[in-house]
Design a protein around this motif. Structure first.
Motif, PDB file in Angstrom:
ATOM      1  N   THR A 148       0.810  -1.224   0.000  1.00 56.61           N
ATOM      2  CA  THR A 148       0.000   0.000   0.000  1.00 56.61           C
ATOM      3  C   THR A 148       0.840   1.269   0.000  1.00 56.61           C
ATOM      4  OG1 THR A 148      -0.162   0.227   2.430  1.00 56.61           O
ATOM      5  CG2 THR A 148      -1.747  -1.233   1.352  1.00 56.61           C
ATOM      6  N   VAL A 149       2.144   1.144   0.047  1.00 62.35           N
ATOM      7  CA  VAL A 149       3.008   2.317   0.203  1.00 62.35           C
ATOM      8  C   VAL A 149       2.879   3.298  -0.965  1.00 62.35           C
ATOM      9  CG1 VAL A 149       5.432   3.065   0.238  1.00 62.35           C
ATOM     10  CG2 VAL A 149       4.668   1.249   1.768  1.00 62.35           C
ATOM     11  N   GLY A 150       2.650   2.826  -2.160  1.00 63.39           N
ATOM     12  CA  GLY A 150       2.592   3.728  -3.307  1.00 63.39           C
ATOM     13  C   GLY A 150       1.254   4.406  -3.527  1.00 63.39           C
ATOM     14  N   ASP A 153       2.041  10.627   5.567  1.00 63.17           N
ATOM     15  CA  ASP A 153       3.338  10.004   5.321  1.00 63.17           C
ATOM     16  C   ASP A 153       3.110   8.581   4.833  1.00 63.17           C
ATOM     17  OD1 ASP A 153       5.888   8.985   5.264  1.00 63.17           O
ATOM     18  OD2 ASP A 153       6.252   9.164   7.424  1.00 63.17           O
ATOM     19  N   GLY A 154       2.945   8.437   3.524  1.00 67.01           N
ATOM     20  CA  GLY A 154       2.622   7.138   2.954  1.00 67.01           C
ATOM     21  C   GLY A 154       3.669   6.073   3.166  1.00 67.01           C
ATOM     22  N   GLY A 155       4.876   6.476   3.572  1.00 69.00           N
ATOM     23  CA  GLY A 155       5.930   5.508   3.806  1.00 69.00           C
ATOM     24  C   GLY A 155       5.985   4.990   5.227  1.00 69.00           C
ATOM     25  N   ALA A 168       1.814   2.860  10.377  1.00 65.90           N
ATOM     26  CA  ALA A 168       0.481   3.378  10.078  1.00 65.90           C
ATOM     27  C   ALA A 168      -0.177   2.571   8.959  1.00 65.90           C
ATOM     28  CB  ALA A 168       0.564   4.855   9.695  1.00 65.90           C
ATOM     29  N   ARG A 169       0.585   2.233   7.931  1.00 71.65           N
ATOM     30  CA  ARG A 169       0.047   1.425   6.838  1.00 71.65           C
ATOM     31  C   ARG A 169      -0.426   0.057   7.358  1.00 71.65           C
ATOM     32  NH1 ARG A 169      -1.457   4.117   2.245  1.00 71.65           N
ATOM     33  NH2 ARG A 169       0.233   5.367   1.374  1.00 71.65           N
TER      34      ARG A 169
END
Length: 391
Positions: free
Chosen positions: A189-191, A242-244, A248-249
């Motif tokens: 899901t990072v991208g 902060d997608g990285g 959290a992801r």
């Protein structure tokens, strides 16, 4: 409360393999599920991404084949399912890898259900057939790999497929479409862009929240829902900003699966409206739920106020109450840059009467805390279009 009312039929998800990097286990998991030549069904946007090559390489490494099908719309339609079935049969496949967001996984599960049938999806449903008419032996094993954190389709027993000829979303239900295994790798899901992270995360919130507010007896689902809501509160803002951030992801991927586990207790007005709006306007399902959320909460206030006061206390909100919870929802939407009303998606009130009729016919309406009529759903929709948050 009468003890005789404390009854229910309960089901919980399947084997889940959760953690960073677990995509590499796909090939071994396919063999464990008895697959020798699975069909990988994906969202078209994933086709060129490295994760698809990694998935196919994992299968190759253990000596099994792997076909590919990616002709799936963001709101999948019946033809996508029928085309997938044709590819499945032509390739001599023996299992499905459902890989992607809710759309890809929903389409893939429907392909599995129809894999051994001779009719088209909607031809089958319109013929009066039900899930009980398809033997379990005719549904191949499914492995689900989510790449978003919203729908929780990886642990669901249903698919939402659009009948584009009639502009209506239909729920294809079959307990046997529950994936045999889920590989939940948060690194996938990072991208995701911020807007998709926010919209899918709000979808996870809507699932947990509507399940928590549903009137049906299912205390285990209620317990899962309340913790799923806390995870969204604590981690969705970070995952979006902060997608990285893999913590959290990870937590949002868990919250997503929890929402779909909990909503066997029921959904409600958010989804009863979001389904027809998605079919009529081809709008993103999670974004629709995010916008509709406060309007539906306010409409249901009279019967959910005490419940949301308890939820507010669990979340640690100041002055726990319905109003404090509503204030948190509105603040979260603002932080995530969610539009305040449906007009922000280019939706107007021209089809209000039709939307109301479709909403009351949607199966999700049965889980709303208050039974609403066609006219009441139409008025609720109009409020969501114009931004009217008055009761």
């Amino acid at each position: 409360m009468d003890a005789n009312t404390l009854m229910g039929n309960w089901n919980y998800p399947t084997a889940m393999r959760f953690g960073i990097g677990r995509l590499r286990e796909l090939g071994a998991t396919c063999k464990e599920a008895g697959m020798k030549n699975p069909l990988l069904v994906i969202d078209p946007g994933l086709a060129a991404l490295p994760m698809i090559g990694e998935a196919m390489e994992s299968c190759k490494a253990v000596g099994i084949g792997c076909g590919l099908f990616h002709d799936v719309k963001p709101n999948p339609v019946g033809k996508n399912v029928d085309d997938g079935v044709a590819v499945y049969k032509a390739g001599g496949h023996d299992g499905i890898i459902a890989f992607g967001g809710g759309s890809g996984i929903d389409a893939a599960k429907a392909v599995a259900v129809m894999a051994a049938q001779t009719q088209s999806l909607f031809g089958y449903l319109e013929g009066g057939k039900d899930w009980e008419d398809i033997p379990a032996s005719e549904i191949p094993p499914i492995i689900a790999i989510p790449t978003t954190s919203g729908t929780g389709s990886e642990v669901g027993r249903a698919s939402v497929i659009t009948d584009d000829a009639n502009h209506v979303k239909k729920i294809v239900f079959n307990p046997k479409m529950m994936p045999a295994y889920v590989i939940a790798d948060p690194a996938l899901t990072v991208g995701l862009p911020k807007t998709i992270t926010a919209a899918t995360g709000m979808d996870a919130l809507s699932h947990n929240l509507e399940a928590f507010c549903a009137p049906h007896f299912h205390p285990m689902a209620e317990g899962i829902a309340i913790e799923g809501i806390r995870l969204v509160k604590d981690f969705l803002p970070t995952a979006t900003a902060d997608g990285g951030d893999l913590v959290a992801r990870s937590q949002m991927m868990i919250a997503s699966s929890m929402g779909a586990t909990a909503f066997q207790r029921g959904l409600g007005g958010m989804h009863a409206l979001a389904h027809p709006l998605g079919a009529l306007y081809d709008a993103h399902h999670g974004m629709l739920n995010a916008i509709l959320m406060p309007y539906v909460l306010i409409r249901n206030r009279d019967v959910i106020a005490d419940r949301l006061t308890r939820l507010s206390a669990y979340l640690g909100l100041a002055n726990p109450s319905f109003d404090s919870f509503l204030g948190w929802v509105l603040a979260l939407r603002q932080e995530l840059e969610i539009p305040n009303d449906l007009s922000g998606l280019g939706i107007d009130t021209a089809k209000a009467e039709l939307v109301g009729k479709m909403a009351v016919e949607d199966p999700s309406s049965r889980g709303n805390p208050i039974a609403l009529t066609n006219e009441e759903y139409s008025r609720l929709f109009e409020k969501a279009v114009t931004g009217n948050l008055d009761a």
